[in-house]
Design a protein around this motif. Structure first.
Motif, PDB file in Angstrom:
ATOM      1  N   PHE A 216      -0.072 -22.933  20.187  1.00 27.56           N
ATOM      2  CA  PHE A 216       0.138 -22.922  18.739  1.00 27.56           C
ATOM      3  C   PHE A 216       1.119 -21.820  18.332  1.00 27.56           C
ATOM      4  N   LEU A 217       0.890 -20.601  18.815  1.00 32.79           N
ATOM      5  CA  LEU A 217       1.758 -19.480  18.452  1.00 32.79           C
ATOM      6  C   LEU A 217       3.169 -19.675  18.985  1.00 32.79           C
ATOM      7  N   LEU A 218       3.282 -20.204  20.201  1.00 33.63           N
ATOM      8  CA  LEU A 218       4.593 -20.432  20.797  1.00 33.63           C
ATOM      9  C   LEU A 218       5.394 -21.436  19.968  1.00 33.63           C
ATOM     10  N   ILE A 219       4.773 -22.573  19.638  1.00 30.76           N
ATOM     11  CA  ILE A 219       5.457 -23.606  18.865  1.00 30.76           C
ATOM     12  C   ILE A 219       5.787 -23.103  17.467  1.00 30.76           C
ATOM     13  N   LEU A 220       4.835 -22.403  16.850  1.00 30.31           N
ATOM     14  CA  LEU A 220       5.040 -21.915  15.479  1.00 30.31           C
ATOM     15  C   LEU A 220       6.217 -20.958  15.395  1.00 30.31           C
ATOM     16  N   PHE A 221       6.313 -20.044  16.353  1.00 35.80           N
ATOM     17  CA  PHE A 221       7.369 -19.044  16.295  1.00 35.80           C
ATOM     18  C   PHE A 221       8.700 -19.547  16.848  1.00 35.80           C
ATOM     19  N   ILE A 222       8.711 -20.757  17.386  1.00 34.56           N
ATOM     20  CA  ILE A 222       9.969 -21.387  17.808  1.00 34.56           C
ATOM     21  C   ILE A 222      10.562 -22.209  16.664  1.00 34.56           C
TER      22      ILE A 222
END
Length: 218
Positions: free
Chosen positions: A144-150
């Motif tokens: 979730f954090l990876l996708i959100l911050f990409i």
């Protein structure tokens, strides 16, 4: 899993209580209590943390809304899991958490308290995952954090992270580190699909390039 009369009655009670608790909505409560408005009349009209933050800013009330929606589910899921474990045995703890979590999510999406106009249940689902399988929750949070911050789209991150939960649980398998009964995996899959279906309007906005991006700033 033996479906005795007492077990079925317990499941019905669990479903009703979880649905009613899940139906209490932090965004609606605090928009009315603090701003004397209904969040469902502003922004994307979704009564959730993201829309609340967009409408009212990055103040402490917005983060209280997020904590409220996580805490209400966590408390209900934890108590249900504990009761199932004490009454039916340790093998039922995981099932109790997944079952309660699903009905908390349904309550959040279709709350009887607010004429069935609710949110998208991602925060409720997020809270549930930690009581079902912490490994699954940790992986889903990382995704979730990876996708959100990409891409900075909360909808994309939420849906991909939700789908990652049953996939991760399936990979972990029917074992001590995975799930102890296939019903747990099915409940996780249904929960993930519920989040994805509730984000359908966001998919339309993404297609039309009108979806708003998430921001940590005001």
């Amino acid at each position: 899993m033996e479906l005795t009369a007492n077990f079925i009655i317990g499941m019905v009670i669990c479903a009703i209580v979880s649905y009613l608790v899940g139906g209490t909505n932090g965004a609606i409560i605090f928009s009315k209590l603090v701003y004397h408005q209904d969040i469902r009349d502003y922004g994307s009209k979704n009564p959730g943390f993201t829309n609340f933050k967009r409408v009212y800013g990055n103040g402490i009330i917005s983060w209280i809304v997020m904590i409220f929606d996580i805490a209400k589910t966590a408390l209900c899921v934890f108590l249900t899991s504990l009761i199932f474990e004490k009454v039916l045995g340790a093998d039922y703890s995981q099932f109790g958490a997944a079952f309660s979590g699903l009905f908390c999510m349904i309550g959040h999406c279709l709350p009887v308290w607010y004429k069935f106009r609710g949110g998208k249940a991602f925060m409720a689902g997020f809270a549930t995952t930690w009581f079902v399988n912490w490994r699954m929750a940790l992986i889903a949070m990382g995704i979730f954090l990876l996708i959100l911050f990409i891409c900075w789209y909360m909808s994309i991150a939420s849906c991909i992270a939700s789908l990652a939960c049953p996939v991760t649980l399936f990979i972990l398998g029917n074992s001590e580190i995975g799930y102890n009964h296939i019903s747990v995996w099915i409940l996780c899959l249904v929960s993930a699909l519920l989040v994805i279906v509730r984000h359908y309007p966001n998919f339309i906005k993404l297609k039309n390039h009108t979806e708003s991006k998430f921001s940590l700033r005001k």
